[in-house]
Design a protein around this motif. Structure first.
Motif, PDB file in Angstrom:
ATOM      1  N   ALA A  52       0.842  -1.201   0.000  1.00 46.08           N
ATOM      2  CA  ALA A  52       0.000   0.000   0.000  1.00 46.08           C
ATOM      3  C   ALA A  52       0.873   1.245   0.000  1.00 46.08           C
ATOM      4  N   LYS A  53       0.347   2.317  -0.569  1.00 49.04           N
ATOM      5  CA  LYS A  53       1.063   3.589  -0.609  1.00 49.04           C
ATOM      6  C   LYS A  53       0.519   4.481   0.509  1.00 49.04           C
ATOM      7  N   VAL A  54       1.437   4.949   1.373  1.00 46.98           N
ATOM      8  CA  VAL A  54       1.018   5.675   2.570  1.00 46.98           C
ATOM      9  C   VAL A  54       1.347   7.157   2.435  1.00 46.98           C
ATOM     10  N   TYR A  55       0.371   7.997   2.714  1.00 40.97           N
ATOM     11  CA  TYR A  55       0.550   9.451   2.727  1.00 40.97           C
ATOM     12  C   TYR A  55       0.086   9.955   4.093  1.00 40.97           C
ATOM     13  N   GLN A  56       0.817  10.913   4.637  1.00 39.24           N
ATOM     14  CA  GLN A  56       0.511  11.440   5.963  1.00 39.24           C
ATOM     15  C   GLN A  56      -0.182  12.798   5.854  1.00 39.24           C
ATOM     16  N   ASN A  57      -1.197  12.983   6.675  1.00 42.29           N
ATOM     17  CA  ASN A  57      -1.870  14.273   6.764  1.00 42.29           C
ATOM     18  C   ASN A  57      -2.420  14.442   8.167  1.00 42.29           C
ATOM     19  N   LYS A  58      -2.269  15.619   8.721  1.00 38.30           N
ATOM     20  CA  LYS A  58      -2.700  15.879  10.094  1.00 38.30           C
ATOM     21  C   LYS A  58      -4.215  15.736  10.212  1.00 38.30           C
ATOM     22  N   TRP A  59      -4.654  15.033  11.255  1.00 36.21           N
ATOM     23  CA  TRP A  59      -6.085  14.857  11.526  1.00 36.21           C
ATOM     24  C   TRP A  59      -6.649  16.117  12.159  1.00 36.21           C
ATOM     25  N   GLU A  60      -7.753  16.625  11.622  1.00 34.08           N
ATOM     26  CA  GLU A  60      -8.387  17.833  12.133  1.00 34.08           C
ATOM     27  C   GLU A  60      -9.790  17.556  12.656  1.00 34.08           C
ATOM     28  N   ASN A  61      -9.970  16.350  13.203  1.00 35.64           N
ATOM     29  CA  ASN A  61     -11.245  15.979  13.820  1.00 35.64           C
ATOM     30  C   ASN A  61     -12.403  16.052  12.830  1.00 35.64           C
ATOM     31  N   ASN A  62     -12.124  15.678  11.581  1.00 34.67           N
ATOM     32  CA  ASN A  62     -13.142  15.776  10.535  1.00 34.67           C
ATOM     33  C   ASN A  62     -12.861  14.722   9.471  1.00 34.67           C
ATOM     34  N   TYR A  63     -13.652  13.641   9.480  1.00 35.09           N
ATOM     35  CA  TYR A  63     -13.438  12.535   8.547  1.00 35.09           C
ATOM     36  C   TYR A  63     -13.553  12.999   7.098  1.00 35.09           C
ATOM     37  N   ALA A  64     -14.599  13.770   6.808  1.00 35.35           N
ATOM     38  CA  ALA A  64     -14.841  14.199   5.435  1.00 35.35           C
ATOM     39  C   ALA A  64     -13.676  15.041   4.910  1.00 35.35           C
ATOM     40  N   LYS A  65     -13.180  15.944   5.739  1.00 40.05           N
ATOM     41  CA  LYS A  65     -12.063  16.801   5.316  1.00 40.05           C
ATOM     42  C   LYS A  65     -10.834  15.961   5.005  1.00 40.05           C
ATOM     43  N   GLN A  66     -10.579  14.941   5.829  1.00 40.26           N
ATOM     44  CA  GLN A  66      -9.417  14.070   5.610  1.00 40.26           C
ATOM     45  C   GLN A  66      -9.573  13.271   4.327  1.00 40.26           C
ATOM     46  N   PHE A  67     -10.773  12.734   4.091  1.00 41.79           N
ATOM     47  CA  PHE A  67     -10.990  11.949   2.883  1.00 41.79           C
ATOM     48  C   PHE A  67     -10.897  12.830   1.637  1.00 41.79           C
ATOM     49  N   ASN A  68     -11.501  14.009   1.691  1.00 44.56           N
ATOM     50  CA  ASN A  68     -11.440  14.915   0.538  1.00 44.56           C
ATOM     51  C   ASN A  68     -10.015  15.380   0.270  1.00 44.56           C
ATOM     52  N   TRP A  69      -9.205  15.514   1.333  1.00 47.21           N
ATOM     53  CA  TRP A  69      -7.775  15.808   1.130  1.00 47.21           C
ATOM     54  C   TRP A  69      -7.137  14.701   0.300  1.00 47.21           C
ATOM     55  N   GLY A  70      -7.497  13.461   0.604  1.00 49.82           N
ATOM     56  CA  GLY A  70      -6.978  12.346  -0.161  1.00 49.82           C
ATOM     57  C   GLY A  70      -7.382  12.419  -1.624  1.00 49.82           C
ATOM     58  N   LEU A  71      -8.646  12.733  -1.887  1.00 48.56           N
ATOM     59  CA  LEU A  71      -9.104  12.848  -3.278  1.00 48.56           C
ATOM     60  C   LEU A  71      -8.333  13.914  -4.037  1.00 48.56           C
ATOM     61  N   GLU A  72      -7.966  14.978  -3.347  1.00 44.70           N
ATOM     62  CA  GLU A  72      -7.299  16.099  -3.997  1.00 44.70           C
ATOM     63  C   GLU A  72      -5.788  15.920  -4.115  1.00 44.70           C
ATOM     64  N   ASN A  73      -5.183  15.096  -3.256  1.00 43.40           N
ATOM     65  CA  ASN A  73      -3.725  15.048  -3.192  1.00 43.40           C
ATOM     66  C   ASN A  73      -3.088  13.705  -3.545  1.00 43.40           C
ATOM     67  N   LEU A  74      -3.836  12.623  -3.527  1.00 43.83           N
ATOM     68  CA  LEU A  74      -3.261  11.326  -3.858  1.00 43.83           C
ATOM     69  C   LEU A  74      -3.093  11.206  -5.374  1.00 43.83           C
ATOM     70  N   PRO A  75      -2.072  10.488  -5.825  1.00 43.20           N
ATOM     71  CA  PRO A  75      -1.847  10.320  -7.274  1.00 43.20           C
ATOM     72  C   PRO A  75      -2.744   9.230  -7.859  1.00 43.20           C
ATOM     73  N   ILE A  76      -4.031   9.494  -7.861  1.00 48.17           N
ATOM     74  CA  ILE A  76      -5.007   8.507  -8.331  1.00 48.17           C
ATOM     75  C   ILE A  76      -5.051   8.518  -9.858  1.00 48.17           C
ATOM     76  N   THR A  77      -4.921   7.337 -10.453  1.00 50.04           N
ATOM     77  CA  THR A  77      -4.949   7.221 -11.916  1.00 50.04           C
ATOM     78  C   THR A  77      -6.042   6.271 -12.393  1.00 50.04           C
ATOM     79  N   THR A  78      -6.805   5.714 -11.465  1.00 50.77           N
ATOM     80  CA  THR A  78      -7.842   4.745 -11.822  1.00 50.77           C
ATOM     81  C   THR A  78      -9.162   5.435 -12.153  1.00 50.77           C
ATOM     82  N   GLU A  79     -10.051   4.686 -12.754  1.00 51.91           N
ATOM     83  CA  GLU A  79     -11.364   5.222 -13.111  1.00 51.91           C
ATOM     84  C   GLU A  79     -12.259   5.373 -11.880  1.00 51.91           C
TER      85      GLU A  79
END
Length: 302
Positions: A52-79
């Motif tokens: 698995a590829k691991v990326y670190q991001n500070k938790w700000e007590n907000n699941y949605a914000k953390q997940f959306n950070w992933g959508l915006e910053n991870l190198p996703i190439t899949t459909e």
């Protein structure tokens, strides 16, 4: 066979769950990403050893914000993107269904909804449960995670969704004391959501969220929750417990069934109501006083 799917898992000290989760996700995913909040156990080490590829991001007590950070910053190439929690996994029938149906979906289908079932004390809860359908698989760029304090959902910005037949499970291996502490923490977040329904405390934080808040889907979900919110404090949790335990046959699952429906259906929701009562008793209906009280007593900035 893996499909063009990237699975995103949010983690913090999930050492005992992460291997099971990743190995399950590898059965249907091309890529697996962890958005880790600086775990202090072996979560990252185990994940990386499994590819698995691991990326670190500070938790700000907000699941949605953390997940959306992933959508915006991870190198996703899949459909497609799959949202999976570390203590969840897909059943075999659902994995087969995904492999068989995803390549054949119509082009206007951008999201797939699955049923989630719960394990409690290592027992699958099948009686007394309301069916929990969740959109977890969606086309990359066609959805985001709704920013709410509780029960965050994936929201489609394009296309339609379809419901599959199979299910996935939430199977946490932590002890009961951990579960109780977690739900104590959840209760203030749920209280904020119910107070928001009553007083309109919160405003959408993004333009996408604002547009969704005006949609028919959002209105439908609000109306369903308002039915519960409009019932009297404390009585509503008791009635909900009776409905699940008696009328939905929760009592047929023995001691585990009683503990699940009592703790999750009555105790937890009574605790939510107690915190709402506490806040209203201290603040009345003054919105600024309510927000200030929640900030000072619970460190939640609305």
């Amino acid at each position: 066979m893996s499909l063009s799917i990237s699975t995103i898992i949010l983690t913090y000290n999930e050492e005992q769950h992460i291997e099971r989760c990743i190995k399950n996700a590898q059965r249907f995913s091309e890529s697996i990403f962890l958005v880790d909040s600086y775990s202090s156990d072996k979560t990252v080490e185990v994940a990386e050893s499994l590819g698995a590829k691991v990326y670190q991001n500070k938790w700000e007590n907000n699941y949605a914000k953390q997940f959306n950070w992933g959508l915006e910053n991870l190198p996703i190439t899949t459909e497609w993107v799959f949202r999976l929690d570390a203590d969840e996994y897909l059943m075999n029938d659902l994995i087969l269904e995904i492999k068989n149906k995803i390549p054949q979906l119509e082009r206007d289908i951008s999201g797939v909804v699955f049923e989630r079932k719960m394990y409690f004390l290592d027992t699958l809860m099948t009686k007394g449960m309301l069916q929990m359908n969740m959109l977890r698989l969606f086309k990359y760029g066609h959805g985001f995670c709704e920013e709410r304090w509780m029960d965050e959902h994936i929201i489609l910005t394009k296309g339609e969704s379809v419901l599959f037949n199979g299910y996935f499970v939430d199977h946490n291996l932590n002890p009961l004391g951990w579960w109780i502490q977690k739900h104590n923490n959840y209760s203030i977040r749920e209280a904020v959501d119910l107070l928001d329904l009553e007083f309109n405390l919160l405003k959408p934080k993004t333009q996408q969220a604002e547009q969704y808040a005006l949609s028919a889907d959002a209105e439908s979900k609000r109306n369903k929750k308002k039915k519960y919110a409009n019932m009297p404090l404390f009585w509503r949790s008791f009635i909900y417990f009776l409905y699940r335990y008696i009328f939905k046959f929760g009592f047929t699952q023995g001691k585990e069934g009683f503990l699940w429906h009592f703790l999750q259906g009555w105790w937890y929701r009574t605790l939510v109501d107690a915190k709402i009562y506490e806040i209203k008793k201290a603040s009345g209906t003054d919105l600024e006083k309510i927000k200030l009280y929640i900030l000072e007593k619970y460190n939640i900035n609305l």
